[in-house]
Scaffold this motif. Structure first.
Motif, PDB file in Angstrom:
ATOM      1  N   THR A  71      -2.563 -17.629 -21.097  1.00  0.00           N
ATOM      2  CA  THR A  71      -1.561 -18.687 -21.219  1.00  0.00           C
ATOM      3  C   THR A  71      -0.183 -18.133 -20.872  1.00  0.00           C
ATOM      4  O   THR A  71       0.244 -17.108 -21.419  1.00  0.00           O
ATOM      5  CB  THR A  71      -1.539 -19.259 -22.639  1.00  0.00           C
ATOM      6  OG1 THR A  71      -2.829 -19.791 -22.942  1.00  0.00           O
ATOM      7  CG2 THR A  71      -0.496 -20.354 -22.764  1.00  0.00           C
TER       8      THR A  71
ATOM      9  N   THR B 172       3.828 -24.801 -19.255  1.00  0.00           N
ATOM     10  CA  THR B 172       2.755 -23.899 -19.656  1.00  0.00           C
ATOM     11  C   THR B 172       1.597 -23.990 -18.675  1.00  0.00           C
ATOM     12  O   THR B 172       1.216 -25.076 -18.243  1.00  0.00           O
ATOM     13  CB  THR B 172       2.247 -24.246 -21.062  1.00  0.00           C
ATOM     14  OG1 THR B 172       3.341 -24.173 -21.985  1.00  0.00           O
ATOM     15  CG2 THR B 172       1.162 -23.271 -21.501  1.00  0.00           C
TER      16      THR B 172
ATOM     17  N   VAL C 140       3.981 -19.133 -20.125  1.00  0.00           N
ATOM     18  CA  VAL C 140       5.065 -20.094 -20.256  1.00  0.00           C
ATOM     19  C   VAL C 140       6.109 -19.803 -19.178  1.00  0.00           C
ATOM     20  O   VAL C 140       6.642 -18.691 -19.109  1.00  0.00           O
ATOM     21  CB  VAL C 140       5.711 -20.035 -21.646  1.00  0.00           C
ATOM     22  CG1 VAL C 140       6.884 -21.018 -21.721  1.00  0.00           C
ATOM     23  CG2 VAL C 140       4.690 -20.350 -22.726  1.00  0.00           C
TER      24      VAL C 140
END
Length: 466
Positions: free
Chosen positions: A109, A120, A111
């Motif tokens: 993940t 994201t 950002v």
């Protein structure tokens, strides 16, 4: 056998005589024709600037590589130029491809932060689909470059390929001029949606087409120099060959001026000047009158094309300052993007998806900015400053090898000089545009670099014979 050329180690395995001469030579002849035909066809579908064409080209080049490899194994042949011969360059390209794969394949993940915005993604790339497309392109370029190296190890064949590719650009120049003046200013016989009044050939974008024409201009200048060098060796100047090249150069110059691309013209003339100056420094003393005559003819040809067909380009010179202000604002915003993710980047091919996060005045909101208009900034934005610099390092390494070959050689130095001129052309235009992001141009660029670099093994063989 191991030979050293200016710090570059070259290892060459010996091959069986007659069988290697006949079997592998025939295979490489066939492959050379296939690659020439491929380079002729590649620019036709809109400069190959669509993912579907990237996939098709990847399949064609990949299939050619697999078939060639199988035939080599079946015949028990060794590659004329092994990966170990270009180990550093190949290793760097492998690292780039590996990181490009990690960007869209690693499930982490991420950002992405911009002024007042956070996005994201489930990968290191903000646009994993586009990053996958970029990997396909990088692998295609790598395999294609390696194949051209193989067929160019034979220097007579390399010269044949260079001549063929020059006339490929001339044919595309003729089509571009006909499309502009006789076919209603169309692209592939369809109504154009951009750059009306400018020659664009099959590329849609006049600057990308100008780069393709500029490559042909530099290559043609080198071929004229090659003919003079051959005349020097045989003491009989091939006037007919030189005149044919000058005819082709005339069409390329007219097409280049007709694109109205300011930087495309400047980059093409700069690359040709590098070849001309390199030739003059190398053999000018031995051919003083003929070299001067060729220089005068080249100057007259350039001036005549400028007077007859350069009015549109000269008119656009008046808007250079305004264009620079627009580009400068864009570049500063791209620099902000780079500084926000200097090491990881936003992902290969992600500029169109990532730039809206940073897009602000004074960069016009009425336009869709899908390119950074600078290949250097695009690489650093998409891959970070470390991995994004790898293509630049690879090209710089090839340039250094070509310089060494030109300086050290007494013969077979013209194609390395041509590669050097091509690098100058591409490097200059890439400062302010994205021509090398058009796959057809990138493939042509790779082929022309391979033609010059492939002569490293010939140099090694001569050194051993001495």
């Amino acid at each position: 056998m191991t030979t050293d050329i200016s710090g570059f180690e070259i290892t060459r395995a010996t091959t069986g005589g007659r069988r290697a001469k006949s079997g592998q030579a025939r295979l490489n002849h066939v492959l050379a024709i296939v690659l020439i035909a491929f380079l002729f066809l590649a620019p036709i579908p809109l400069g190959a600037n669509r993912p579907v064409f990237w996939a098709i080209n990847g399949l064609v080049v990949g299939a050619a590589g697999i078939i060639y490899g199988i035939m080599m194994v079946w015949r028990r042949e060794t590659f004329r130029i092994a990966l170990s011969d270009v180990a550093i360059l190949a290793g760097l390209w492998f690292v780039l491809c590996l990181y490009a794969i990690i960007q869209f394949a690693l499930p982490v993940t991420t950002v992405f932060e911009a002024p007042g915005i956070e996005v994201t993604s489930s990968t290191l790339s903000i646009a994993p689909g586009s990053s996958l497309h970029s990997v396909v392109q990088f692998l295609t370029f790598g395999i294609f470059f390696f194949l051209v190296l193989q067929v160019s190890a034979n220097r007579e064949r390399a010269r044949f390929i260079a001549i063929a590719l020059f006339w490929v650009t001339v044919v595309h120049a003729l089509y571009g001029l006909l499309a502009l003046t006789q076919f209603g200013d169309t692209v592939l016989f369809l109504e154009k949606w951009a750059y009306l009044g400018s020659a664009t050939g099959t590329f849609v974008n006049r600057n990308s087409y100008a780069t393709f024409m500029a490559f042909g201009l530099v290559l043609g200048t080198a071929l004229a120099a090659q003919a003079l060098e051959k005349g020097l060796e045989s003491r009989q100047v091939p006037i007919a060959s030189i005149m044919m090249v000058l005819v082709g150069l005339s069409f390329l110059l007219v097409a280049l001026y007709s694109t109205q691309s300011r930087m495309g013209l400047a980059a093409g003339l700069a690359g040709s000047l590098v070849v001309a100056v390199g030739f003059a420094l190398k053999v000018g003393r031995r051919l003083p009158r003929l070299s001067l005559t060729m220089a005068v003819l080249g100057l007259v040809l350039t001036v005549a094309a400028a007077v007859l067909f350069g009015s549109g380009t000269f008119e656009r010179l008046g808007s250079v300052e305004q264009s620079f202000d627009v580009r400068a604002a864009l570049y500063w915003q791209v620099v902000d993007m780079i500084s926000s993710r200097p090491f990881l980047g936003f992902g290969g091919g992600s500029f169109e998806a990532a730039f809206p996060l940073f897009h602000a005045l004074p960069v016009s909101p009425d336009l869709v900015w899908d390119k950074a208009h600078s290949t250097y900034l695009a690489l650093w934005m998409e891959y970070g400053v470390i991995f994004g610099s790898i293509p630049l390092i690879v090209v710089f390494g090839i340039a250094l090898r070509c310089i060494a070959l030109v300086i050290r050689r007494r013969s077979d130095w013209v194609l390395p000089l041509a590669s050097l001129g091509i690098i100058i052309t591409a490097a200059l235009h890439s400062l302010v545009d994205f021509s090398l992001e058009m796959e057809a141009n990138a493939l042509f660029f790779a082929a022309l670099l391979a033609l010059g670099l492939a002569s490293i093994t010939e140099y090694g063989r001569r050194q051993k014979a001495q």
